[in-house]
Motif scaffolding. Structure first.
Motif, mmCIF file in Angstrom:
data_model
loop_
_atom_site.group_PDB
_atom_site.id
_atom_site.type_symbol
_atom_site.label_atom_id
_atom_site.label_comp_id
_atom_site.label_asym_id
_atom_site.label_seq_id
_atom_site.Cartn_x
_atom_site.Cartn_y
_atom_site.Cartn_z
ATOM 1 N N PRO A 54 17.807 -4.325 8.309
ATOM 2 C CA PRO A 54 16.896 -5.434 8.043
ATOM 3 C C PRO A 54 15.541 -5.260 8.713
ATOM 4 O O PRO A 54 14.577 -5.891 8.325
ATOM 5 C CB PRO A 54 17.623 -6.644 8.617
ATOM 6 C CG PRO A 54 18.609 -6.110 9.573
ATOM 7 C CD PRO A 54 18.947 -4.731 9.103
ATOM 8 N N SER A 55 15.444 -4.393 9.702
ATOM 9 C CA SER A 55 14.166 -4.186 10.366
ATOM 10 C C SER A 55 13.338 -3.098 9.688
ATOM 11 O O SER A 55 12.253 -2.774 10.156
ATOM 12 C CB SER A 55 14.393 -3.818 11.834
ATOM 13 O OG SER A 55 15.074 -2.592 11.916
ATOM 14 N N ALA A 56 13.852 -2.520 8.599
ATOM 15 C CA ALA A 56 13.122 -1.474 7.887
ATOM 16 C C ALA A 56 11.856 -2.074 7.273
ATOM 17 O O ALA A 56 11.866 -3.195 6.777
ATOM 18 C CB ALA A 56 13.992 -0.866 6.799
ATOM 19 N N PRO A 57 10.759 -1.341 7.311
ATOM 20 C CA PRO A 57 9.514 -1.876 6.765
ATOM 21 C C PRO A 57 9.589 -1.995 5.250
ATOM 22 O O PRO A 57 10.259 -1.214 4.579
ATOM 23 C CB PRO A 57 8.465 -0.846 7.184
ATOM 24 C CG PRO A 57 9.228 0.410 7.387
ATOM 25 C CD PRO A 57 10.591 -0.002 7.869
ATOM 26 N N GLY A 58 8.917 -2.982 4.732
ATOM 27 C CA GLY A 58 8.885 -3.205 3.295
ATOM 28 C C GLY A 58 7.859 -2.308 2.640
ATOM 29 O O GLY A 58 7.261 -1.438 3.281
ATOM 30 N N PRO A 59 7.633 -2.496 1.356
ATOM 31 C CA PRO A 59 6.647 -1.670 0.661
ATOM 32 C C PRO A 59 5.245 -1.982 1.169
ATOM 33 O O PRO A 59 4.931 -3.099 1.550
ATOM 34 C CB PRO A 59 6.801 -2.087 -0.803
ATOM 35 C CG PRO A 59 7.413 -3.434 -0.752
ATOM 36 C CD PRO A 59 8.250 -3.474 0.477
ATOM 37 N N ARG A 60 4.410 -0.957 1.171
ATOM 38 C CA ARG A 60 3.035 -1.161 1.607
ATOM 39 C C ARG A 60 2.241 -1.774 0.473
ATOM 40 O O ARG A 60 2.371 -1.366 -0.682
ATOM 41 C CB ARG A 60 2.404 0.158 2.002
ATOM 42 C CG ARG A 60 2.950 0.696 3.279
ATOM 43 C CD ARG A 60 2.167 1.897 3.684
ATOM 44 N NE ARG A 60 2.378 2.171 5.088
ATOM 45 C CZ ARG A 60 1.761 3.123 5.743
ATOM 46 N NH1 ARG A 60 0.893 3.891 5.135
ATOM 47 N NH2 ARG A 60 2.001 3.310 7.016
#
Length: 68
Positions: A54-60
């Motif tokens: 869940p701490s993975a970054p989302g799309p830029r």
């Protein structure tokens, strides 16, 4: 008399603060999950999967600047 190790004390305070923040974030995630149980059924119907981390970054997202 030994002198105090201020760096160690500071690190301990930082770790305690981070642990407290992580617990608060976990409670918020649980509250959001309990408040919206529809998300689990929606992803099961569409076949989409949720990320494991869940701490993975989302799309830029790149936004254009006005006037450029």
């Amino acid at each position: 008399m030994p002198k105090p190790n201020y760096a160690f004390e500071k690190r301990q305070r930082e770790l305690a603060k981070k642990k407290k923040q992580d617990e608060k974030d976990a409670r918020k995630r649980e509250a959001r999950a309990a408040a919206s149980p529809d998300t689990a059924t929606d992803t099961a119907e569409t076949g989409a999967s949720l990320p494991d981390d869940p701490s993975a970054p989302g799309p830029r997202v790149h936004l254009r600047k006005p006037g450029a």
